[in-house]
Design an enzyme around this catalytic site. Structure first.
Site, short mmCIF file in Angstrom:
data_model
loop_
_atom_site.label_atom_id
_atom_site.label_comp_id
_atom_site.label_asym_id
_atom_site.label_seq_id
_atom_site.Cartn_x
_atom_site.Cartn_y
_atom_site.Cartn_z
N LYS A 197 13.80 -10.81 -2.99
CA LYS A 197 14.22 -9.07 -3.37
C LYS A 197 15.37 -9.07 -2.32
O LYS A 197 16.19 -8.57 -2.48
CB LYS A 197 12.93 -8.16 -2.91
CG LYS A 197 11.96 -8.60 -3.87
CD LYS A 197 12.18 -8.67 -5.43
CE LYS A 197 10.89 -8.80 -6.40
NZ LYS A 197 9.58 -8.69 -5.86
N ASP A 257 1.92 -6.33 1.82
CA ASP A 257 2.79 -6.87 1.10
C ASP A 257 4.01 -6.08 1.14
O ASP A 257 4.24 -5.00 0.57
CB ASP A 257 2.37 -6.90 -0.40
CG ASP A 257 3.47 -7.40 -1.59
OD1 ASP A 257 4.62 -7.72 -1.08
OD2 ASP A 257 3.18 -7.45 -2.50
N TRP A 267 2.08 -3.68 -8.14
CA TRP A 267 1.88 -4.68 -7.25
C TRP A 267 0.63 -4.73 -6.50
O TRP A 267 0.02 -5.59 -6.54
CB TRP A 267 3.08 -4.85 -6.35
CG TRP A 267 4.25 -5.35 -6.98
CD1 TRP A 267 5.53 -4.71 -7.34
CD2 TRP A 267 4.37 -6.54 -8.00
NE1 TRP A 267 6.31 -5.46 -8.09
CE2 TRP A 267 5.93 -6.41 -8.51
CE3 TRP A 267 3.77 -7.42 -8.31
CZ2 TRP A 267 6.43 -7.34 -9.32
CZ3 TRP A 267 4.13 -8.83 -9.10
CH2 TRP A 267 5.27 -8.60 -9.56
C1 LIG Z 1 8.42 -9.09 -6.79
C2 LIG Z 1 7.11 -8.59 -6.00
C3 LIG Z 1 5.86 -9.36 -6.17
C4 LIG Z 1 5.74 -10.77 -6.96
O1 LIG Z 1 6.64 -11.62 -6.41
P1 LIG Z 1 6.39 -12.96 -6.96
O2 LIG Z 1 7.30 -13.89 -5.95
O3 LIG Z 1 7.10 -13.12 -8.38
O4 LIG Z 1 5.02 -13.49 -7.13
C5 LIG Z 1 4.87 -8.96 -5.33
N1 LIG Z 1 4.81 -7.81 -4.57
C6 LIG Z 1 5.66 -7.12 -4.44
C7 LIG Z 1 5.93 -6.00 -3.86
C8 LIG Z 1 7.09 -7.51 -5.32
O5 LIG Z 1 8.08 -6.74 -5.21
#
Ligand SMILES: *Cc1c(COP(=O)(O)O)cnc(C)c1O
Length: 375
Positions: A211, A187, A103
């Site tokens: 998530k 993030d 990511w």
């Molecule tokens: C799932 C995830 C993303 C991507 O998320 P989207 O909503 O599909 O763009 C980015 N960073 C992390 C840490 C993730 O778990």
């Protein structure tokens, strides 16, 4: 009983939230409307939105000098929106990225479209910790080793690498690393609300909701207010933080139903005693699973113990030719979506807030039985 769902995302929701939403699907609190049928500017939805923000602020103890934005485009969209809003802040056009998995690697690559995004550190290679070789992406680069530029507009990291199962929360003071005043952007998509957030260290925290915070469609952005107002001219107006903030996240139609469900998740969490209480539960769940994996000769987790994720637990079978059998039998036993990400292989159990201890216990019981039969 519903099966236990170990999906990495979109992932299991608290059953109480689903039942609550189902009960008011066609008529929200006597309004005669489903939430998805309401004007986003009407008093009903304004109440839903305001309560969601207030509850999120309570749960994470968000300081007043931080704004909460409900955005769209997911964390991937935010990987572009953030540089478009921040990288021009100081005129250098520079940002430094710590790459610790899939990511953060994606984040860094996206940022390069908008400026000079450099890799400050990476765990893409192997390293040696206490005499033990750690494979790539199973460890986190030590802050003292980050190559930071003092004129960078921000430093970015991913605090929970969902795919690799690496969680890093010892966020450093960037001033001590030679980058005073440079804001840290995090993030936190896959562990937000699973533990407290240290806002004395992070200036921006963002997370796709699907998530741990709600359904797909809404992205949470928590940002120190002085960082709003620096968008590049190319930034779409709907993604310019200035517009989003000035309009209480309603510059254009927000993802109303997703905000409503996320709001229900926040209320569910408050009812459980908040983030401190769920953190204890998360520690209990993760410890039980890692302890069992470590004690078994049949399963293995390769992430360095100091940065193992409480949310995403990748593991491997000693005999990988049994992978398909493991997954089929797990599925039949009511344990869903345990297949590891294709870039890592093996299995992955995602045990977010909505996964009760009983679900983790059911997984461990199944793993023991599988080991007994095939080990
Ligand atoms: C799932 C995830 C993303 C991507 O998320 P989207 O909503 O599909 O763009 C980015 N960073 C992390 C840490 C993730 O778990």
């Amino acid at each position: 009983m519903r099966p236990w769902n170990f999906s990495a995302g979109p992932s299991a929701m608290p059953l109480q939230v689903l039942e609550h939403a189902a009960a008011e699907m066609t008529d929200w609190q006597g309004s005669g409307m489903s939430v998805m049928e309401m004007s986003h500017r009407g008093k009903e939805f304004m109440k839903i939105r305001d309560e969601a923000e207030a509850d999120l602020r309570t749960l994470l103890a968000i300081p007043d000098d931080y704004a909460v934005l409900f955005m769209q485009g997911g964390a991937t969209g935010e990987n572009a929106i953030l540089p478009m809003n921040l990288i021009g802040r100081k005129g250098s056009g520079k940002a430094d990225y710590v790459v610790s998995g899939s990511w953060s690697d994606k984040s860094a690559k996206e940022a390069r479209r908008y400026g000079d995004a450099a890799v400050a550190a990476t765990s893409a290679g192997e390293t040696v910790i206490d005499g033990v070789v750690q494979p790539p992406l199973t460890w986190f680069p030590a802050p003292e080793q980050w190559q930071l530029r003092s004129d960078a507009a921000y430093v970015h990291l991913c605090s929970n690498e969902t795919i690799g199962g690496v969680e890093f929360v010892q966020w450093p003071d960037l001033a001590a690393l030679g980058a005073p005043g440079v804001p840290l952007v995090v993030d936190a998509s896959s562990h937000i609300l699973s533990r407290p957030i240290d806002f004395s260290k992070a200036a921006v925290v963002y997370a796709g909701a699907q998530k741990n915070a709600g359904p797909a469609g809404v992205t949470l952005v928590i940002i120190r207010r002085d960082l709003v107002g620096h968008a590049l001219p190319i930034c779409p107006s709907a993604f310019d933080f200035t517009n989003v903030l000035a309009n209480d996240s309603m510059y254009n139609t927000p993802p109303t139903y997703a905000i409503y469900i996320a709001g229900l998740v926040f209320k569910w969490l408050l009812g459980k005693g908040g983030v401190a209480a769920i953190e204890q539960e998360n520690i209990r769940k993760a410890s039980a699973l890692y302890d069992y994996i470590d004690a078994s000769g049949f399963y293995q987790n390769r992430v360095h113990p100091s940065v193992r994720s409480r949310m995403n637990v990748p593991f491997f079978l000693a005999n990988e030719s049994l992978n398909a059998t493991f997954l089929a039998q797990a599925d039949a036993a009511g344990l869903l979506q345990l297949k590891g990400h294709k870039s890592v292989g093996g299995m992955r159990a995602s045990i977010y807030n909505a996964m009760p201890f009983d679900g983790v216990q059911a997984l461990i019981t199944f793993m023991k039985e599988f080991e007994r039969r095939h080990g």
